[in-house]
Design a protein around this motif. Structure first.
Motif, PDB file in Angstrom:
ATOM      1  N   SER A 144      -2.083  14.437   5.975  1.00  0.00           N
ATOM      2  CA  SER A 144      -2.406  12.918   6.442  1.00  0.00           C
ATOM      3  C   SER A 144      -1.634  12.561   7.535  1.00  0.00           C
ATOM      4  O   SER A 144      -0.328  12.677   7.369  1.00  0.00           O
ATOM      5  CB  SER A 144      -2.257  11.645   5.557  1.00  0.00           C
ATOM      6  OG  SER A 144      -2.847  10.452   6.005  1.00  0.00           O
TER       7      SER A 144
ATOM      8  N   TYR B 189      -7.449   4.870  14.947  1.00  0.00           N
ATOM      9  CA  TYR B 189      -7.320   4.513  13.627  1.00  0.00           C
ATOM     10  C   TYR B 189      -8.328   3.497  13.321  1.00  0.00           C
ATOM     11  O   TYR B 189      -9.091   3.753  12.305  1.00  0.00           O
ATOM     12  CB  TYR B 189      -5.816   3.719  13.221  1.00  0.00           C
ATOM     13  CG  TYR B 189      -5.617   3.590  11.723  1.00  0.00           C
ATOM     14  CD1 TYR B 189      -5.358   4.268  10.614  1.00  0.00           C
ATOM     15  CD2 TYR B 189      -5.953   2.130  11.527  1.00  0.00           C
ATOM     16  CE1 TYR B 189      -5.304   3.974   9.483  1.00  0.00           C
ATOM     17  CE2 TYR B 189      -5.809   1.563  10.312  1.00  0.00           C
ATOM     18  CZ  TYR B 189      -5.505   2.509   9.077  1.00  0.00           C
ATOM     19  OH  TYR B 189      -5.319   2.136   8.042  1.00  0.00           O
TER      20      TYR B 189
ATOM     21  N   TYR C 136      -2.016   0.271   9.663  1.00  0.00           N
ATOM     22  CA  TYR C 136      -2.423  -0.255   8.639  1.00  0.00           C
ATOM     23  C   TYR C 136      -3.225  -1.547   9.003  1.00  0.00           C
ATOM     24  O   TYR C 136      -2.735  -2.006   9.812  1.00  0.00           O
ATOM     25  CB  TYR C 136      -1.653  -0.485   7.359  1.00  0.00           C
ATOM     26  CG  TYR C 136      -0.602  -1.254   7.519  1.00  0.00           C
ATOM     27  CD1 TYR C 136      -0.631  -2.907   7.134  1.00  0.00           C
ATOM     28  CD2 TYR C 136       0.698  -0.764   7.876  1.00  0.00           C
ATOM     29  CE1 TYR C 136       0.585  -3.623   7.620  1.00  0.00           C
ATOM     30  CE2 TYR C 136       1.990  -1.666   8.199  1.00  0.00           C
ATOM     31  CZ  TYR C 136       1.793  -2.761   7.783  1.00  0.00           C
ATOM     32  OH  TYR C 136       2.795  -3.951   8.189  1.00  0.00           O
TER      33      TYR C 136
ATOM     34  N   GLN D 113     -10.654  -2.060   4.356  1.00  0.00           N
ATOM     35  CA  GLN D 113     -10.456  -2.271   3.050  1.00  0.00           C
ATOM     36  C   GLN D 113     -11.746  -3.047   2.368  1.00  0.00           C
ATOM     37  O   GLN D 113     -12.361  -4.052   2.965  1.00  0.00           O
ATOM     38  CB  GLN D 113      -9.234  -3.499   3.067  1.00  0.00           C
ATOM     39  CG  GLN D 113      -8.227  -3.172   1.649  1.00  0.00           C
ATOM     40  CD  GLN D 113      -6.994  -4.060   1.973  1.00  0.00           C
ATOM     41  OE1 GLN D 113      -6.965  -5.090   2.435  1.00  0.00           O
ATOM     42  NE2 GLN D 113      -5.954  -3.291   1.122  1.00  0.00           N
TER      43      GLN D 113
ATOM     44  N   GLU E 160      -1.308   6.834  -1.654  1.00  0.00           N
ATOM     45  CA  GLU E 160      -2.579   6.465  -2.484  1.00  0.00           C
ATOM     46  C   GLU E 160      -3.318   6.154  -1.434  1.00  0.00           C
ATOM     47  O   GLU E 160      -4.776   5.860  -1.655  1.00  0.00           O
ATOM     48  CB  GLU E 160      -2.350   5.062  -3.235  1.00  0.00           C
ATOM     49  CG  GLU E 160      -1.615   5.425  -4.588  1.00  0.00           C
ATOM     50  CD  GLU E 160      -1.276   4.346  -5.605  1.00  0.00           C
ATOM     51  OE1 GLU E 160      -1.877   3.261  -5.051  1.00  0.00           O
ATOM     52  OE2 GLU E 160      -0.646   4.429  -6.391  1.00  0.00           O
ATOM     53  N   ARG E 161      -3.445   6.560  -0.221  1.00  0.00           N
ATOM     54  CA  ARG E 161      -4.286   6.152   0.776  1.00  0.00           C
ATOM     55  C   ARG E 161      -5.351   7.240   1.408  1.00  0.00           C
ATOM     56  O   ARG E 161      -4.779   8.419   1.033  1.00  0.00           O
ATOM     57  CB  ARG E 161      -3.603   5.946   2.293  1.00  0.00           C
ATOM     58  CG  ARG E 161      -2.616   4.847   1.884  1.00  0.00           C
ATOM     59  CD  ARG E 161      -1.770   4.481   3.307  1.00  0.00           C
ATOM     60  NE  ARG E 161      -0.712   3.458   3.119  1.00  0.00           N
ATOM     61  CZ  ARG E 161       0.297   3.270   3.666  1.00  0.00           C
ATOM     62  NH1 ARG E 161       0.504   4.002   4.961  1.00  0.00           N
ATOM     63  NH2 ARG E 161       1.494   2.310   3.351  1.00  0.00           N
ATOM     64  N   GLU E 162      -6.204   7.103   1.836  1.00  0.00           N
ATOM     65  CA  GLU E 162      -7.146   7.896   2.445  1.00  0.00           C
ATOM     66  C   GLU E 162      -6.582   8.785   3.748  1.00  0.00           C
ATOM     67  O   GLU E 162      -5.716   8.146   4.394  1.00  0.00           O
ATOM     68  CB  GLU E 162      -8.407   7.596   2.831  1.00  0.00           C
ATOM     69  CG  GLU E 162      -9.277   6.937   1.748  1.00  0.00           C
ATOM     70  CD  GLU E 162      -9.775   8.104   0.951  1.00  0.00           C
ATOM     71  OE1 GLU E 162     -10.295   9.069   1.349  1.00  0.00           O
ATOM     72  OE2 GLU E 162      -9.877   7.735  -0.130  1.00  0.00           O
TER      73      GLU E 162
ATOM     74  N   ILE F 156       1.995   4.994   0.470  1.00  0.00           N
ATOM     75  CA  ILE F 156       1.618   5.798   1.419  1.00  0.00           C
ATOM     76  C   ILE F 156       1.085   6.983   0.510  1.00  0.00           C
ATOM     77  O   ILE F 156      -0.086   7.585   1.178  1.00  0.00           O
ATOM     78  CB  ILE F 156       2.739   6.254   2.268  1.00  0.00           C
ATOM     79  CG1 ILE F 156       1.888   6.973   3.582  1.00  0.00           C
ATOM     80  CG2 ILE F 156       3.500   7.213   1.665  1.00  0.00           C
ATOM     81  CD1 ILE F 156       2.992   7.204   4.799  1.00  0.00           C
TER      82      ILE F 156
ATOM     83  N   ASP G  70       6.354   1.107   8.272  1.00  0.00           N
ATOM     84  CA  ASP G  70       5.487   2.230   7.722  1.00  0.00           C
ATOM     85  C   ASP G  70       5.431   3.418   8.580  1.00  0.00           C
ATOM     86  O   ASP G  70       5.927   3.196   9.952  1.00  0.00           O
ATOM     87  CB  ASP G  70       3.871   1.622   7.675  1.00  0.00           C
ATOM     88  CG  ASP G  70       3.181   2.439   6.604  1.00  0.00           C
ATOM     89  OD1 ASP G  70       3.178   3.721   6.560  1.00  0.00           O
ATOM     90  OD2 ASP G  70       2.624   1.673   5.747  1.00  0.00           O
TER      91      ASP G  70
ATOM     92  N   GLN H 199       2.459   4.997   9.219  1.00  0.00           N
ATOM     93  CA  GLN H 199       0.835   5.063   9.606  1.00  0.00           C
ATOM     94  C   GLN H 199       0.659   3.586   9.928  1.00  0.00           C
ATOM     95  O   GLN H 199       1.262   2.707   9.634  1.00  0.00           O
ATOM     96  CB  GLN H 199       0.327   5.436   8.457  1.00  0.00           C
ATOM     97  CG  GLN H 199       0.495   6.950   7.981  1.00  0.00           C
ATOM     98  CD  GLN H 199      -0.423   7.321   6.747  1.00  0.00           C
ATOM     99  OE1 GLN H 199      -0.902   6.557   5.739  1.00  0.00           O
ATOM    100  NE2 GLN H 199      -0.739   8.355   6.619  1.00  0.00           N
TER     101      GLN H 199
ATOM    102  N   SER I 286       0.807  -1.332  -0.136  1.00  0.00           N
ATOM    103  CA  SER I 286      -0.118  -0.060   0.049  1.00  0.00           C
ATOM    104  C   SER I 286       0.800   1.315   0.008  1.00  0.00           C
ATOM    105  O   SER I 286       1.553   1.632   1.131  1.00  0.00           O
ATOM    106  CB  SER I 286      -1.017   0.020   1.217  1.00  0.00           C
ATOM    107  OG  SER I 286      -1.602   1.261   1.309  1.00  0.00           O
TER     108      SER I 286
ATOM    109  N   THR J  41     -10.937   4.994  10.434  1.00  0.00           N
ATOM    110  CA  THR J  41     -10.581   4.701   8.940  1.00  0.00           C
ATOM    111  C   THR J  41     -11.649   3.548   8.375  1.00  0.00           C
ATOM    112  O   THR J  41     -11.963   2.812   9.039  1.00  0.00           O
ATOM    113  CB  THR J  41      -9.169   4.398   8.864  1.00  0.00           C
ATOM    114  OG1 THR J  41      -8.900   3.247   9.486  1.00  0.00           O
ATOM    115  CG2 THR J  41      -8.477   5.510   9.488  1.00  0.00           C
TER     116      THR J  41
END
Length: 290
Positions: free
Chosen positions: A234, A281, A184, A288, A13-15, A11, A180, A182, A9, A285
């Motif tokens: 973000s 989180y 996930y 998926q 391209e994430r919400e 970073i 990462d 963030q 994933s 959020t």
């Protein structure tokens, strides 16, 4: 074998992630409170004696943490209004109960960190590992009054089954996969990965690289500066990973205090715990595919 625990994933391209009160960086102190067996080798400052049993040189160096270093660290955390996220070996509850009591009074978060830091479960069979994890979690819950929500393996060790077995026990995040900035979701229902730093870590910096106290302060500031810049749109996570037998040696301690002062007074930083990061989180959020 391909990795099936989590998907790639990027970073970018994430919400967006939004931390409470508009904070840009969520910061936690990853405090390792550990017990080491006297008849097993482990983290060492001098490898020449590391295979001996007993090994007074290296064992004594590590034992400085619970006897002296952590009490110096607690003074700094209290001064800067910081709660620790404690990576807790379950054997600590038996050998150093005064540390657990100090943490209970301060509302520390308790992250299960194996039985001791001389025992890894990486080669355990499934039933053996399930029993091992069950015992570790139950021991910590009994001593602290809270069931752990997170897991860090001793030396960040796991089996391919560990996150699933932890989810069966009601835990909801791991810190072992330090890949990462963030949190996930893992491909294990209900299980997250939360950032944990291998490099902004006193063992890596002081023992691995022999850096100085001023080097440490500069690195901590640089880490926060970059994450703050990255977090314009973000949120990011910063962990500061500490071992009291390393960073709280007398000649290093003032530099830790300087680093904590800088972070605690930096605008846009949420001073929190790994438990609260995982919880926020998970609540805010989308999963998926939803």
């Amino acid at each position: 074998m391909d990795n099936e625990l989590f998907d790639y994933s990027p970073i970018v391209e994430r919400e967006p992630i939004h931390w409470p009160d508009g904070a840009r960086v969520a910061f936690y102190v990853g405090l390792n409170v550990e017990h080491y067996r006297i008849d097993r080798p482990s983290t060492s400052i001098f490898p020449g004696t590391a295979g001996l049993a007993p090994d007074p040189l290296n064992y004594g160096w590590r034992d400085y943490g619970p006897r002296v270093g952590i009490w110096r660290l607690i003074e700094s955390l209290d001064r800067h209004g910081l709660r620790a996220s404690v990576m807790l070996n379950s054997e600590v509850t038996r050998h150093y109960p005064q540390i657990v009591e100090a943490g209970r009074r301060r509302g520390w978060a308790w992250i299960a960190h194996g039985r001791d830091n001389s025992t890894f479960q990486a080669d355990m069979a499934v039933d053996e590992e399930r029993a091992f994890l069950t015992e570790v979690v139950a021991t910590i819950e009994k001593a602290t009054g809270r069931r752990p929500r997170g897991w860090l393996g001793p030396a960040l060790t796991e089996t391919f089954r560990t996150p699933r077995l932890l989810a069966e026990l009601g835990l909801d995040y791991v810190l072992d996969w330090a890949n990462d900035d963030q949190p996930y979701r893992l491909n294990v229902p209900g299980m997250l990965s939360v950032p944990y730093s291998i490099e902004v870590n006193d063992i890596s910096l002081f023992v691995g690289k022999s850096l100085s106290g001023p080097d440490f302060v500069r690195i901590v500031k640089d880490q926060l500066d970059q994450l703050y810049a990255d977090s314009e749109h973000s949120g990011r996570v910063m962990s500061l990973v500490l071992h009291p037998f390393v960073v709280n040696q007398p000649f290093r301690h003032k530099y830790l205090d300087q680093a904590l002062e800088h972070i605690a007074n930096h605008p846009g930083v949420w001073l929190t715990t790994s438990d609260e990061i995982a919880g926020h989180y998970a609540r805010t959020t989308a999963r998926q595919g939803e």
